[in-house]
Write a protein that holds these residues in place. Structure first.
Motif, PDB file in Angstrom:
ATOM      1  N   LYS A 204      21.434   1.313  -0.390  1.00  0.00           N
ATOM      2  CA  LYS A 204      20.103   1.100  -0.971  1.00  0.00           C
ATOM      3  C   LYS A 204      19.403   2.430  -1.257  1.00  0.00           C
ATOM      4  O   LYS A 204      18.775   2.598  -2.305  1.00  0.00           O
TER       5      LYS A 204
ATOM      6  N   ASP B  54      21.114   3.905  -4.397  1.00  0.00           N
ATOM      7  CA  ASP B  54      20.897   3.233  -5.667  1.00  0.00           C
ATOM      8  C   ASP B  54      19.429   3.162  -6.079  1.00  0.00           C
ATOM      9  O   ASP B  54      19.114   3.315  -7.248  1.00  0.00           O
ATOM     10  N   GLN B  55      18.525   2.925  -5.130  1.00  0.00           N
ATOM     11  CA  GLN B  55      17.127   2.722  -5.486  1.00  0.00           C
ATOM     12  C   GLN B  55      16.282   3.979  -5.346  1.00  0.00           C
ATOM     13  O   GLN B  55      15.322   4.163  -6.077  1.00  0.00           O
ATOM     14  N   TYR B  56      16.617   4.838  -4.385  1.00  0.00           N
ATOM     15  CA  TYR B  56      15.773   6.000  -4.115  1.00  0.00           C
ATOM     16  C   TYR B  56      16.446   7.329  -4.464  1.00  0.00           C
ATOM     17  O   TYR B  56      15.921   8.386  -4.148  1.00  0.00           O
ATOM     18  N   THR B  57      17.611   7.281  -5.089  1.00  0.00           N
ATOM     19  CA  THR B  57      18.376   8.450  -5.551  1.00  0.00           C
ATOM     20  C   THR B  57      18.591   9.491  -4.463  1.00  0.00           C
ATOM     21  O   THR B  57      18.540  10.695  -4.710  1.00  0.00           O
TER      22      THR B  57
END
Length: 144
Positions: free
Chosen positions: A52, A55-58
């Motif tokens: 997560k 993918d979402q917070y790089t």
């Protein structure tokens, strides 16, 4: 490296990004730690938290960015798993296969698979007891 119970080689994996200096798009350390704690309280496993964050917070990886492992961050904040993640997933897999074998007793290939899973469990259990991640009196009967 070869796989454990076959003569074949393992699957190839992707390589992580080499971090020489901290990327500019990454949030502050405290915000990343807060996200880790929030996701863990929601019930996500450590690997799912890493996915997560990627993918979402790089965040390319927790350890290269924060210079700490995720398990150590969780332990400092009082959140610690009773059983290590890889052992817990193997136990879950063994339960599913044994439930399948109760319904399909002549499934010989899955019978062999359950034996291989159990040998992996026992090997990991010995390792974790030796390194201190599991207590010396921890037994497999309680977990199954």
């Amino acid at each position: 490296m070869a796989r454990m119970h076959t003569r074949k080689r393992g699957k190839s994996g992707s390589t992580r990004m080499a971090l020489i200096e901290r990327p500019s798009w990454i949030q502050s350390d405290d915000e990343i730690k807060e996200e880790i704690l929030k996701f863990k309280k929601e019930g996500l496993s450590n690997s799912m938290i890493g996915i997560k964050l990627r993918d979402q917070y790089t965040v390319p990886g927790v350890r290269p960015v924060l210079h700490q492992k995720m398990a150590k961050i969780l332990e400092e904040n009082g959140i610690k798993d009773d059983i290590p993640e890889d052992l817990a997933f193997l136990l879950k897999r063994y339960k599913n296969v044994s439930k399948h074998l109760l319904l399909n007793s002549k499934d010989i290939s899955n019978k062999r698979g359950s034996q291989l899973i159990m040998s992996k469990i026992l090997r990991l259990m010995r390792y974790y007891k030796r390194t201190g991640r599991l207590s010396a009196d921890w037994s497999l009967k309680r977990a199954l």
